[in-house]
Every structure is written in structure tokens, then in C-alpha cells.
Enzyme design. Structure first.
Site, PDB file in Angstrom:
ATOM      1  N   HIS A   1       0.759  -1.350   0.072  1.00  0.00           N
ATOM      2  CA  HIS A   1      -0.102  -0.003  -0.233  1.00  0.00           C
ATOM      3  C   HIS A   1       0.962   1.309  -0.057  1.00  0.00           C
ATOM      4  CE1 HIS A   1       0.408  -0.111   4.391  1.00  0.00           C
ATOM      5  NE2 HIS A   1       0.486   1.331   4.223  1.00  0.00           N
TER       6      HIS A   1
ATOM      7  N   ASP B   1       0.302  -7.830   1.911  1.00  0.00           N
ATOM      8  CA  ASP B   1       0.495  -6.354   1.986  1.00  0.00           C
ATOM      9  C   ASP B   1       2.185  -6.313   1.712  1.00  0.00           C
ATOM     10  OD1 ASP B   1       0.577  -3.523   1.884  1.00  0.00           O
ATOM     11  OD2 ASP B   1      -0.004  -3.461   3.896  1.00  0.00           O
TER      12      ASP B   1
ATOM     13  N   SER C   1       4.381   2.633   7.951  1.00  0.00           N
ATOM     14  CA  SER C   1       4.250   1.563   6.979  1.00  0.00           C
ATOM     15  C   SER C   1       5.246   1.035   6.170  1.00  0.00           C
ATOM     16  CB  SER C   1       3.002   1.889   6.033  1.00  0.00           C
ATOM     17  OG  SER C   1       1.764   1.666   6.530  1.00  0.00           O
TER      18      SER C   1
END
Length: 273
Positions: free
Chosen positions: A79, A123, A224
Site C-alpha cells: 500500500h 501487503d 508503513s
């Protein structure tokens, strides 16, 4: 930056009503920590940690973390890449502070795992960069992951998270100078079992993910793609990639969810070839 790219980064930064992707569009300098973390001391390095930065009209802006797995390959979250222009992306290695120059490499391309589903599974992505980083085993070095291929990390394992993400449970508007750090943060807690993670509200967690939880600490916006690491007899090994959590960061009842690196070791290996 085009309108589409701004929208993509904006959606990433805000997250959903329930899920929270841990990346952000950065803007500003701050002096402190991720939730529950502390500054990496002066003179120390997390040599495998990199800052993913995006070129905008305002300059290069940190928006995600990543880890060095080869001189010309970076492991991060899917992402952090999806929908973004690779030619505007770069990575900076060998830094403790975001205001340091470090070693910058351009992202040539990225490969997102074909099974990626946002807030569900897979992810992870691998970036190809140029020039290759000059590994020196001091301020810049790769993190291992291959030896964990057959190992399933369960609950109760001590792990360490590093990143430049939000240091408060939620961002406060117009207070980026309080919200976000320029100095790399480090924080330790423990994994929990996937069953405990689902019981704590992360109902969609599968064995392709690892959960961790600690009182008033955890990953948040801007972390992230960064590495979750455990210590082994042969040195630090990466077991997770920062993926998502609930909207409010750092609550004990709200586990952080990481992509389980061992599940995807073969795919990562293929990206190195």
C-alpha cells in the site's frame, strides 16, 4: 504531483473508518517519537532501515519505511506503492534523522505481490533502486529473512519496530511539529497469537500476518512498510512488515498487524533475481 497521486496518498494517510494503513503524506519537522517509542541514540544506526520519500513541489517528503534486503532491492508494504509514480519515489539509507543527507537512490520500479488485498492479505512489495546502496555493515546493511522461511512466529516473541511515524495516537490538525518525528524511533513489544489478535477485534487476520501489542505503544501513520525485527543467534532477522491497525494507534486493546515475511520468502527471493 498529479491529482490522482494526491488522492492516493491522501487515502493512504487517512485510512478507513475501521482499518488504518500506516503510511502518510508528510509535511513538517518534529523532535520526537512513534507511539511509545524513543529516539535512536546519537551515533547509533538501524542500518537496514530506509525512508521512502516522494518528490513533490515542496521537495522530498517521507511517507513510508522500508528495509534493505539487497544492495539494489528494498522490501516495503504494497500500500506504500500502489498507484504511485515510481519515477517520483526514492529511498534514503544510512540516516538517523530525516534532515540528514544519507545515501539516496532512485526507485526504478516496484513489484507488488499478486495476491495483495488492502487490509486483508499479502501487503508487501519489492522496490528496484539505482544506484545500488554501498553496504558497509555499519550505517548501511541488509537485513536477513531467509532463515525464517520454515519458522512460524507465534505469540510472546520479543520484537522491535523502527520508523519515523506518528508519535501520538491520532494526528492533530495543523500540529505536524508535534505529531511527527525527524529522528528515527525505536520501540519494543511482543507478538500475540493470531487467535488472540482476532479476539481483540482484528477479525480478518490470517496466517499470512503477524500481530503485536503493547501498552500505549505501536505503529502509526508514517511507519508503513518498515521492518518488524527479532533477535536470533545469527543476528537480527525481519519477521514482519508494518501493514495496518485500527484508526487510533497505540491502544493496548488494538493490535498492530504486520505482513508475515516468512510466508512470502520464496516470492521475495524471486524479486532478487
Amino acid at each position: 504531483m498529479g491529482l490522482t497521486e494526491l488522492l492516493v496518498i491522501g487515502v493512504i494517510a487517512v485510512g478507513g473508518v475501521f482499518g488504518r494503513l500506516n503510511s502518510r503524506q508528510p509535511s513538517g519537522d518534529t523532535p520526537h517519537r512513534i507511539v511509545g517509542g524513543a529516539d535512536v541514540p546519537p551515533g547509533q544506526h538501524i542500518p537496514y532501515q530506509v525512508s521512502l520519500q516522494y518528490k513533490t513541489r515542496g521537495g522530498q517528503m517521507h511517507f513510508c519505511g522500508g528495509s534493505i534486503i539487497a544492495p539494489n532491492r528494498i522490501l516495503t508494504a504494497a500500500h506504500c506503492c500502489r498507484g504511485l509514480n515510481a519515477s517520483r519515489m526514492s529511498v534514503v539509507a544510512g540516516i538517523r534523522g530525516l534532515n540528514e543527507r544519507g545515501s539516496r537512490s532512485q526507485v526504478l520500479s516496484y513489484s507488488i505481490h499478486p495476491n495483495y488485498q488492502e487490509l486483508v492479505t499479502s501487503d508487501l512489495a519489492v522496490l528496484s533502486i539505482k544506484p545500488p546502496l554501498k553496504l558497509n555493515n555499519a550505517s548501511i546493511s541488509a537485513i536477513g529473512y531467509q532463515s525464517l522461511r520454515k519458522e512460524f512466529v507465534g505469540g510472546g516473541v520479543p520484537v522491535t519496530l523502527t520508523g519515523w511515524g506518528l508519535r501520538l495516537p491520532v494526528p492533530f490538525p495543523f500540529l505536524d511539529n508535534v505529531n511527527y518525528p525527524t529522528v528515527l524511533q525505536r520501540m519494543s513489544y511482543h507478538t500475540i497469537s493470531n487467535k488472540d489478535c482476532r479476539d481483540a477485534g482484528m477479525e480478518s487476520v490470517t496466517d499470512t500476518e503477524i500481530c503485536a501489542r503493547g501498552p500505549f505503544r505501536g505503529a502509526c501513520s508514517g511507519d508503513s512498510g518498515g521492518p518488524l525485527v527479532t533477535q536470533t543467534d545469527s543476528g537480527p532477522k525481519q519477521v514482519g512488515i508494518v501493514s495496518y491497525g485500527l484508526v487510533v494507534c497505540g491502544l493496548y486493546i488494538s493490535p498492530d498487524v504486520y505482513t508475515r515475511v516468512s510466508t512470502f520468502s520464496d516470492w521475495i527471493d524471486n524479486q532478487l533475481e
